[in-house]
Design a protein around this motif. Structure first.
Motif, PDB file in Angstrom:
ATOM      1  N   GLN A 159       0.805  -1.351  -0.163  1.00  0.00           N
ATOM      2  CA  GLN A 159      -0.092  -0.006   0.012  1.00  0.00           C
ATOM      3  C   GLN A 159       0.742   1.128   0.026  1.00  0.00           C
ATOM      4  O   GLN A 159       0.144   2.471  -0.030  1.00  0.00           O
ATOM      5  CB  GLN A 159      -0.928   0.034   1.095  1.00  0.00           C
ATOM      6  CG  GLN A 159      -2.040  -1.046   1.086  1.00  0.00           C
ATOM      7  CD  GLN A 159      -3.145  -0.815   2.027  1.00  0.00           C
ATOM      8  OE1 GLN A 159      -3.510   0.326   2.465  1.00  0.00           O
ATOM      9  NE2 GLN A 159      -3.842  -1.989   2.338  1.00  0.00           N
ATOM     10  N   PHE A 162       1.512   0.926  -4.132  1.00  0.00           N
ATOM     11  CA  PHE A 162       0.207   0.218  -4.777  1.00  0.00           C
ATOM     12  C   PHE A 162       0.692  -0.759  -5.798  1.00  0.00           C
ATOM     13  O   PHE A 162       0.225  -0.346  -7.175  1.00  0.00           O
ATOM     14  CB  PHE A 162      -0.525   1.485  -5.335  1.00  0.00           C
ATOM     15  CG  PHE A 162      -0.951   2.428  -4.527  1.00  0.00           C
ATOM     16  CD1 PHE A 162      -1.801   2.101  -3.232  1.00  0.00           C
ATOM     17  CD2 PHE A 162      -0.559   3.824  -4.541  1.00  0.00           C
ATOM     18  CE1 PHE A 162      -2.014   2.939  -2.463  1.00  0.00           C
ATOM     19  CE2 PHE A 162      -0.969   4.691  -3.516  1.00  0.00           C
ATOM     20  CZ  PHE A 162      -1.791   4.361  -2.437  1.00  0.00           C
ATOM     21  N   SER A 180       1.037  -3.090 -11.408  1.00  0.00           N
ATOM     22  CA  SER A 180       0.438  -1.818 -10.952  1.00  0.00           C
ATOM     23  C   SER A 180      -0.973  -2.265 -10.351  1.00  0.00           C
ATOM     24  O   SER A 180      -1.669  -3.167 -11.037  1.00  0.00           O
ATOM     25  CB  SER A 180       0.520  -0.730 -11.678  1.00  0.00           C
ATOM     26  OG  SER A 180      -0.439   0.353 -11.380  1.00  0.00           O
ATOM     27  N   LYS A 182      -3.213  -0.125 -10.759  1.00  0.00           N
ATOM     28  CA  LYS A 182      -3.990   0.785 -11.796  1.00  0.00           C
ATOM     29  C   LYS A 182      -5.134  -0.219 -12.393  1.00  0.00           C
ATOM     30  O   LYS A 182      -6.348  -0.034 -12.562  1.00  0.00           O
ATOM     31  CB  LYS A 182      -3.083   1.466 -12.768  1.00  0.00           C
ATOM     32  CG  LYS A 182      -4.169   2.266 -13.646  1.00  0.00           C
ATOM     33  CD  LYS A 182      -2.803   3.042 -14.735  1.00  0.00           C
ATOM     34  CE  LYS A 182      -3.817   3.856 -15.589  1.00  0.00           C
ATOM     35  NZ  LYS A 182      -4.664   3.077 -16.711  1.00  0.00           N
ATOM     36  N   THR A 232      -6.006  -3.052  -1.041  1.00  0.00           N
ATOM     37  CA  THR A 232      -4.869  -2.142  -1.741  1.00  0.00           C
ATOM     38  C   THR A 232      -5.332  -1.456  -2.998  1.00  0.00           C
ATOM     39  O   THR A 232      -5.076  -0.261  -3.147  1.00  0.00           O
ATOM     40  CB  THR A 232      -3.638  -3.114  -2.384  1.00  0.00           C
ATOM     41  OG1 THR A 232      -3.356  -4.040  -1.226  1.00  0.00           O
ATOM     42  CG2 THR A 232      -2.541  -2.325  -2.670  1.00  0.00           C
ATOM     43  N   ARG A 233      -6.431  -2.098  -3.649  1.00  0.00           N
ATOM     44  CA  ARG A 233      -7.078  -1.470  -4.966  1.00  0.00           C
ATOM     45  C   ARG A 233      -8.003  -0.094  -4.159  1.00  0.00           C
ATOM     46  O   ARG A 233      -7.764   0.883  -4.798  1.00  0.00           O
ATOM     47  CB  ARG A 233      -7.842  -2.401  -5.318  1.00  0.00           C
ATOM     48  CG  ARG A 233      -7.377  -3.235  -6.257  1.00  0.00           C
ATOM     49  CD  ARG A 233      -7.173  -2.687  -8.117  1.00  0.00           C
ATOM     50  NE  ARG A 233      -8.570  -2.106  -8.542  1.00  0.00           N
ATOM     51  CZ  ARG A 233      -8.703  -1.526  -9.333  1.00  0.00           C
ATOM     52  NH1 ARG A 233      -7.760  -0.868  -9.946  1.00  0.00           N
ATOM     53  NH2 ARG A 233      -9.996  -1.454 -10.036  1.00  0.00           N
ATOM     54  N   TYR A 236      -5.499   2.615  -3.447  1.00  0.00           N
ATOM     55  CA  TYR A 236      -5.063   3.270  -4.802  1.00  0.00           C
ATOM     56  C   TYR A 236      -5.972   4.157  -5.168  1.00  0.00           C
ATOM     57  O   TYR A 236      -5.941   5.359  -5.644  1.00  0.00           O
ATOM     58  CB  TYR A 236      -4.529   2.067  -5.648  1.00  0.00           C
ATOM     59  CG  TYR A 236      -4.542   2.735  -7.177  1.00  0.00           C
ATOM     60  CD1 TYR A 236      -3.241   3.363  -7.469  1.00  0.00           C
ATOM     61  CD2 TYR A 236      -5.609   2.515  -7.878  1.00  0.00           C
ATOM     62  CE1 TYR A 236      -3.369   3.980  -8.927  1.00  0.00           C
ATOM     63  CE2 TYR A 236      -5.567   2.893  -9.200  1.00  0.00           C
ATOM     64  CZ  TYR A 236      -4.436   3.658  -9.757  1.00  0.00           C
ATOM     65  OH  TYR A 236      -4.304   4.288 -11.152  1.00  0.00           O
ATOM     66  N   LYS A 239      -6.598   7.424  -3.303  1.00  0.00           N
ATOM     67  CA  LYS A 239      -5.563   8.434  -3.556  1.00  0.00           C
ATOM     68  C   LYS A 239      -5.664   9.110  -4.948  1.00  0.00           C
ATOM     69  O   LYS A 239      -5.534  10.008  -5.109  1.00  0.00           O
ATOM     70  CB  LYS A 239      -4.217   7.647  -3.498  1.00  0.00           C
ATOM     71  CG  LYS A 239      -3.118   8.845  -3.625  1.00  0.00           C
ATOM     72  CD  LYS A 239      -1.805   8.245  -3.265  1.00  0.00           C
ATOM     73  CE  LYS A 239      -0.569   9.195  -3.414  1.00  0.00           C
ATOM     74  NZ  LYS A 239       0.470   8.538  -2.940  1.00  0.00           N
ATOM     75  N   LYS A 240      -6.293   8.243  -6.015  1.00  0.00           N
ATOM     76  CA  LYS A 240      -6.215   8.652  -7.070  1.00  0.00           C
ATOM     77  C   LYS A 240      -7.675   9.438  -7.311  1.00  0.00           C
ATOM     78  O   LYS A 240      -7.678  10.511  -8.106  1.00  0.00           O
ATOM     79  CB  LYS A 240      -6.665   7.693  -8.085  1.00  0.00           C
ATOM     80  CG  LYS A 240      -6.763   7.976  -9.889  1.00  0.00           C
ATOM     81  CD  LYS A 240      -6.950   6.317 -10.506  1.00  0.00           C
ATOM     82  CE  LYS A 240      -7.342   7.009 -12.198  1.00  0.00           C
ATOM     83  NZ  LYS A 240      -7.359   5.784 -12.808  1.00  0.00           N
TER      84      LYS A 240
END
Length: 380
Positions: A159, A162, A180, A182, A232-233, A236, A239-240
């Motif tokens: 984390q 990510f 990633s 992503k 973890t997703r 991510y 934060k995005k």
């Protein structure tokens, strides 16, 4: 003395009430079993899993079994809403709540987590704290890229940056792959992988979809790893998209494919021979991926499926254009750039594929969808 007919009628009335009219564990409609030690109603499938937890849960059929007055009174005092308020008090937002048609290991570990380990009652935070660590490590069996052999690999979720990394040895300093968060997705595929705890992890690598197939003999380990991916997703995505709420992001954590299976496919001129391919349709990224076989590490290609407003449609095809094709239940997909023709072996499969395609085509496109469409066109 208890009257069985009277008590069964009381139970049948109870199970029709809001909250009780769905299985407390998988939300299946019209449950006809109950845990008389936990005070809640469950479906037949989940009742079988409760039987494996005899120390904490004992079940009866609300229609067929004998019920004592005291047990019926207990069910009246409790019910699914009361049980959920206690046993699901602290379920994290990222934690996957299995539904009726999910695989056995997801439902079994959900039930064990709630009632056997009591992970979500707030009594013991040890289990949930592991998902908040910067690093989450699991040793899993992973299928080789070019062979059918499963080998032990160390997977590490971070984390901090990510990523998901995996290593071939415990003392390895360099990761075999750094993935990633992503574009990462994970979903259970026990039948495809040939193991009841089989998990498929997919991500983009050089504009191609890369697949990892893993499992662990211990159901708790593989489900914990799956939920750690979701945690973890979520970190991510938060934060995005700092302005979005958890409720907006949860549907994006992991996704099932809409449909998978074999079809035959021809080339762009429709004069090429038809070749049997394994197709996977994902409604989230609107891609139809195809491979030679279900356990291929990398796809051979992808078809973007846009919306009807942008020139996409699907219809039955007569199959008259087939060249060396063995299957003749055809599907024609129109896109702005070309027509795709697929062949199914049976009429039922054609109906299922067309229904799945139409679900995707009926969805409006997002800005991200337009970007994916442009990327696929550039790749061709």
């Amino acid at each position: 003395m208890a009257s069985q007919s009277r008590n069964n009628k009381i139970l049948l009335d109870l199970v029709r009430q809001p909250g009780n009219n769905q299985c407390a564990d998988c939300a299946a409609p019209e449950p006809d079993w109950a845990s008389y030690t936990l005070g809640m109603f469950v479906c037949l499938n989940c009742s079988g899993m409760h039987r494996n937890l005899s120390a904490v849960s004992k079940v009866k059929s609300i229609r067929l079994d004998y019920w004592e007055d005291s047990l019926v009174q207990f069910m009246q005092e409790r019910g699914n809403s009361v049980a959920k308020a206690f046993f699901e008090k602290c379920v994290p937002a990222f934690y996957y709540r299995p539904q009726q048609h999910d695989c056995i290991v997801l439902k079994e570990q959900w039930i064990r987590a709630k009632y056997e380990r009591r992970e979500f009652t707030g009594e013991n935070s040890e289990f949930l704290q592991t998902y908040n660590f910067d690093l989450f490590e699991s040793t899993l069996w992973k299928k080789g890229r070019d062979n059918k052999q499963f080998l032990k690999r160390i997977f590490v979720l971070s984390q901090k940056d990510f990523t998901l990394k995996y290593f071939t040895k415990e003392d390895s300093k360099v990761a075999k792959a750094v993935i990633s968060m992503k574009d990462l997705n994970a979903h259970f595929q026990p039948q495809k992988i040939g193991h009841p705890h089989g998990l498929q992890i997919s991500y983009l690598e050089d504009e191609r979809t890369r697949n990892l197939f893993v499992y662990h003999e211990n159901g708790q380990v593989i489900v914990s790893f799956f939920n750690a991916i979701r945690a973890t997703r979520l970190a991510y995505l938060l934060k995005k998209h700092p302005t979005l709420q958890h409720i907006d992001l949860i549907p994006q954590l992991t996704n099932h494919c809409l449909k998978e299976g074999y079809m035959e496919k021809t080339g762009p001129t429709q004069r090429e021979p038809f070749k049997k391919r394994w197709f996977t349709l994902c409604s989230v990224n609107r891609k139809l991926l195809y491979c030679k076989s279900p356990l291929d590490a990398t796809d051979l290609g992808a078809v973007f499926i846009g919306s009807q407003d942008h020139g996409y449609s699907v219809s039955e095809s007569s199959g008259r254009c087939t060249r060396s094709g063995r299957w003749h239940c055809g599907i024609a997909m129109e896109t702005p750039s070309r027509q795709f023709v697929f062949m199914c072996e049976q009429e039922q499969e054609r109906r299922e594929w067309m229904e799945a395609f139409r679900k995707v085509i009926a969805q409006p496109m997002t800005p991200e969808d337009y970007a994916n469409e442009a990327t696929l066109r550039r790749g061709k």
